[in-house]
Design a protein around this motif. Structure first.
Motif, PDB file in Angstrom:
ATOM      1  N   UNK A  57      -4.340 -54.953 -15.422  1.00 44.08           N
ATOM      2  CA  UNK A  57      -4.030 -53.764 -14.627  1.00 44.08           C
ATOM      3  C   UNK A  57      -3.604 -52.568 -15.474  1.00 44.08           C
ATOM      4  N   UNK A  58      -4.377 -51.486 -15.375  1.00 42.95           N
ATOM      5  CA  UNK A  58      -3.959 -50.230 -15.991  1.00 42.95           C
ATOM      6  C   UNK A  58      -2.845 -49.643 -15.124  1.00 42.95           C
ATOM      7  N   UNK A  59      -1.989 -48.823 -15.695  1.00 43.10           N
ATOM      8  CA  UNK A  59      -0.884 -48.248 -14.929  1.00 43.10           C
ATOM      9  C   UNK A  59      -1.266 -46.912 -14.308  1.00 43.10           C
ATOM     10  N   UNK A  60      -1.830 -46.022 -15.115  1.00 47.01           N
ATOM     11  CA  UNK A  60      -2.126 -44.670 -14.625  1.00 47.01           C
ATOM     12  C   UNK A  60      -3.547 -44.606 -14.052  1.00 47.01           C
ATOM     13  N   UNK A  61      -3.621 -44.530 -12.718  1.00 49.36           N
ATOM     14  CA  UNK A  61      -4.921 -44.467 -12.049  1.00 49.36           C
ATOM     15  C   UNK A  61      -4.813 -43.618 -10.785  1.00 49.36           C
ATOM     16  N   UNK A  68       2.151 -49.570  -7.956  1.00 53.59           N
ATOM     17  CA  UNK A  68       2.074 -49.810  -6.515  1.00 53.59           C
ATOM     18  C   UNK A  68       1.040 -50.887  -6.194  1.00 53.59           C
ATOM     19  N   UNK A  69      -0.063 -50.889  -6.932  1.00 52.76           N
ATOM     20  CA  UNK A  69      -1.094 -51.907  -6.707  1.00 52.76           C
ATOM     21  C   UNK A  69      -0.538 -53.290  -7.018  1.00 52.76           C
ATOM     22  N   UNK A  70       0.210 -53.387  -8.111  1.00 52.86           N
ATOM     23  CA  UNK A  70       0.834 -54.664  -8.474  1.00 52.86           C
ATOM     24  C   UNK A  70       1.777 -55.126  -7.384  1.00 52.86           C
ATOM     25  N   UNK A  71       2.573 -54.190  -6.866  1.00 54.47           N
ATOM     26  CA  UNK A  71       3.540 -54.539  -5.812  1.00 54.47           C
ATOM     27  C   UNK A  71       2.815 -55.076  -4.573  1.00 54.47           C
ATOM     28  N   UNK A  72       1.717 -54.439  -4.194  1.00 53.92           N
ATOM     29  CA  UNK A  72       0.961 -54.877  -3.013  1.00 53.92           C
ATOM     30  C   UNK A  72       0.289 -56.234  -3.245  1.00 53.92           C
TER      31      UNK A  72
END
Length: 222
Positions: A57-61, A68-72
């Motif tokens: 997972x990249x962070x800045x997108x 937020x994607x990781x959290x979901x």
């Protein structure tokens, strides 16, 4: 029969990065890239559809950032393993990504072998922090969490003295084997301690245990 390969989803808004990682990982034994996503929103849907073992997972997108994607993703699947990739060795968002549920962290300039090893480590349930970053991350945790969080302090009381000792060593980045060697006990004993720590503290994995230790100020710089 041979074991099934580790299924990986690559999430990055740069096509060259996605293609580069895909080529590198597909060339490694026991690893298979099963999909790509260009932003966090697509990553969430791809994880639900493909059920990968590890998400790079990249962070800045755009659309939805990696935090937020990781959290979901983690909220939807407690077993999801997210390995965060970033360009900087002290990214201001790494702390947030780990708190969101990421299982590890690597730099984008990691070698093919380091990348593959990272995927394998995270897939196996271990925590992964880039070696050059661990001490500096501890410093950042201490700045952000200037005082121990009350809930964290209350839950520490549920741990035995040995479990607390193991928790500190986890936060320092030691593997089960290294902890066993340090405490002069069997590795199976450490695995039992780690399992009990996670259950008692209501944590999902070793990385979350490390975050807990930092926030409870069990680990400090120096």
């Amino acid at each position: 029969m041979s074991e099934s390969p580790i299924r990986v989803l690559i999430v990055d808004d740069q096509m060259m990065v996605r293609e580069g990682f895909s080529v590198l990982l597909n060339a490694m034994p026991g690893i298979e890239v099963v999909g790509e996503a260009v932003d966090g929103r697509q990553a969430v849907s791809q994880v639900a559809a493909l059920r990968p073992d590890v998400v790079l997972m990249d962070i800045r997108m755009p659309e939805l950032n990696g935090i937020e994607a990781t959290r979901e993703i983690v909220a939807a699947d407690a077993d999801a393993k997210v390995l965060v990739l970033t360009t900087f060795d002290l990214d201001e968002y790494v702390y947030q990504a780990l708190r969101a549920g990421a299982s590890g962290f690597l730099l984008k300039d990691a070698s093919a072998r380091q990348l593959a090893d990272g995927v394998r480590v995270v897939a196996s349930g271990e925590a992964l922090l880039a070696p050059t970053v661990t001490k500096r991350l501890i410093t950042e945790f201490s700045k952000i969490a200037e005082a121990p969080r009350p809930p964290a302090m209350a839950r520490i009381g549920d741990l035995t003295e040995r479990e607390t000792e193991v928790l500190v060593l986890i936060a320092q980045g030691l593997s089960n084997q290294e902890i066993a060697s340090h405490l002069v006990v069997a590795e199976s004993t450490i695995k039992t301690h780690v399992s009990r720590i996670l259950v008692k503290l209501g944590l999902r994995d070793r990385t979350q245990a490390a975050v807990f230790a930092y926030e409870a100020r069990l680990v400090t710089p120096g």
